[in-house]
Design a protein around this motif. Structure first.
Motif, PDB file in Angstrom:
ATOM      1  N   ASP A 104      62.065  35.403  41.497  1.00 20.74           N
ATOM      2  CA  ASP A 104      63.220  34.516  41.325  1.00 20.74           C
ATOM      3  C   ASP A 104      64.139  34.565  42.538  1.00 20.74           C
ATOM      4  O   ASP A 104      64.726  33.545  42.923  1.00 20.74           O
ATOM      5  N   ARG A 111      66.180  27.277  47.477  1.00 19.24           N
ATOM      6  CA  ARG A 111      66.832  26.122  46.858  1.00 19.24           C
ATOM      7  C   ARG A 111      67.794  25.457  47.827  1.00 19.24           C
ATOM      8  O   ARG A 111      68.609  26.096  48.473  1.00 19.24           O
TER       9      ARG A 111
ATOM     10  N   LEU B   6      53.614  30.264  38.235  1.00 22.11           N
ATOM     11  CA  LEU B   6      52.800  31.480  38.297  1.00 22.11           C
ATOM     12  C   LEU B   6      52.474  31.973  36.898  1.00 22.11           C
ATOM     13  O   LEU B   6      51.455  32.592  36.672  1.00 22.11           O
ATOM     14  N   LEU B   7      53.381  31.705  35.970  1.00 21.22           N
ATOM     15  CA  LEU B   7      53.126  32.146  34.604  1.00 21.22           C
ATOM     16  C   LEU B   7      52.341  31.066  33.861  1.00 21.22           C
ATOM     17  O   LEU B   7      52.807  29.952  33.716  1.00 21.22           O
ATOM     18  N   PRO B   8      51.143  31.372  33.418  1.00 17.12           N
ATOM     19  CA  PRO B   8      50.377  30.354  32.695  1.00 17.12           C
ATOM     20  C   PRO B   8      51.083  29.994  31.400  1.00 17.12           C
ATOM     21  O   PRO B   8      51.720  30.826  30.778  1.00 17.12           O
ATOM     22  N   GLY B 108      60.092  26.153  42.641  1.00 25.05           N
ATOM     23  CA  GLY B 108      59.721  25.985  41.238  1.00 25.05           C
ATOM     24  C   GLY B 108      58.412  26.672  40.901  1.00 25.05           C
ATOM     25  O   GLY B 108      58.248  27.229  39.822  1.00 25.05           O
ATOM     26  N   LEU B 110      57.376  29.342  42.061  1.00 29.03           N
ATOM     27  CA  LEU B 110      57.555  30.803  42.041  1.00 29.03           C
ATOM     28  C   LEU B 110      58.350  31.286  40.839  1.00 29.03           C
ATOM     29  O   LEU B 110      58.506  32.480  40.634  1.00 29.03           O
ATOM     30  N   ARG B 111      58.879  30.359  40.047  1.00 28.60           N
ATOM     31  CA  ARG B 111      59.693  30.752  38.897  1.00 28.60           C
ATOM     32  C   ARG B 111      58.836  31.364  37.808  1.00 28.60           C
ATOM     33  O   ARG B 111      57.823  30.810  37.406  1.00 28.60           O
ATOM     34  N   ILE B 112      59.275  32.469  37.310  1.00 27.79           N
ATOM     35  CA  ILE B 112      58.592  33.099  36.191  1.00 27.79           C
ATOM     36  C   ILE B 112      59.623  33.336  35.093  1.00 27.79           C
ATOM     37  O   ILE B 112      60.689  33.878  35.340  1.00 27.79           O
ATOM     38  N   ASP B 113      59.282  32.889  33.894  1.00 23.18           N
ATOM     39  CA  ASP B 113      60.161  33.126  32.750  1.00 23.18           C
ATOM     40  C   ASP B 113      59.879  34.520  32.228  1.00 23.18           C
ATOM     41  O   ASP B 113      59.067  34.711  31.336  1.00 23.18           O
ATOM     42  N   ALA B 114      60.524  35.482  32.821  1.00 17.68           N
ATOM     43  CA  ALA B 114      60.233  36.886  32.486  1.00 17.68           C
ATOM     44  C   ALA B 114      60.730  37.218  31.080  1.00 17.68           C
ATOM     45  O   ALA B 114      61.611  36.566  30.565  1.00 17.68           O
TER      46      ALA B 114
END
Lengths: 114, 114
Positions: A104, A111, B6-8, B108, B110-114
């Protein structure tokens, strides 16, 4: 977003030194982007990110990407040194865990409020 | 976000092929990250991003980063080929303009919803 924005907060004339990202900031961000700039490393990160507790054994990672274990270990070392993964050894195997917020932070630095 | 997360979307078992980013997606994203993984290129992008109408003359860019014009032109070519800048020639000089959304797309991905 606390990371290094490409867009300077005070827009200035093009030829001003103040308009450019500092050399130190650029070097730090470039090193992290370079670590990410490899398809195998991106795939390894995506697997760790999707794993339970965002942690995976090197044995599973090797099987998933279909490369030799030394090759996979090299890529994991690069990602660990760049701050995207942490490594812990339990029994025979090494386990790699995603560092919360590391991806992140890079995303935030890219950005631009166009 | 339309880019490659990155997060499936459907988290699966670690050893499943389905959990990894596809080879094609990883290669495309890695190429763009590699183009960004250089401190001079990041500084050049930051200057263009901060310029009026997000466009700058190669003459101003060369002065801002303090490198030779051939070196700066090489870096600008890499950024142009990677889709971050467009180039137009007007009179004596080449002008480089930021491609809207190109950096956001990488961020976008590279965003991961951790």
């Amino acid at each position: 977003m606390t990371a290094l924005p490409l867009l300077p907060s005070a827009a200035c004339c093009v030829s001003s030194e103040g308009a450019a990202m500092s050399v130190a900031d650029a070097e730090g961000l470039a090193a992290r982007l370079k670590a990410l700039g490899d398809p195998t490393r991106l795939r390894l990160l995506s697997i760790v990110a999707g794993a339970a507790e965002q942690e995976a054994c090197v044995c599973d990672l090797t099987e998933s990407v279909g490369l030799s274990q030394p090759t996979v270990s090299h890529h994991l070392k690069v990602l660990t040194e760049a701050g995207f993964l942490t490594r812990s050894k339990r029994g025979t195997w090494a386990y790699y865990r995603l560092v919360p917020g590391a991806l992140d932070a890079v995303a935030g630095a890219l950005r631009i409020d166009a």
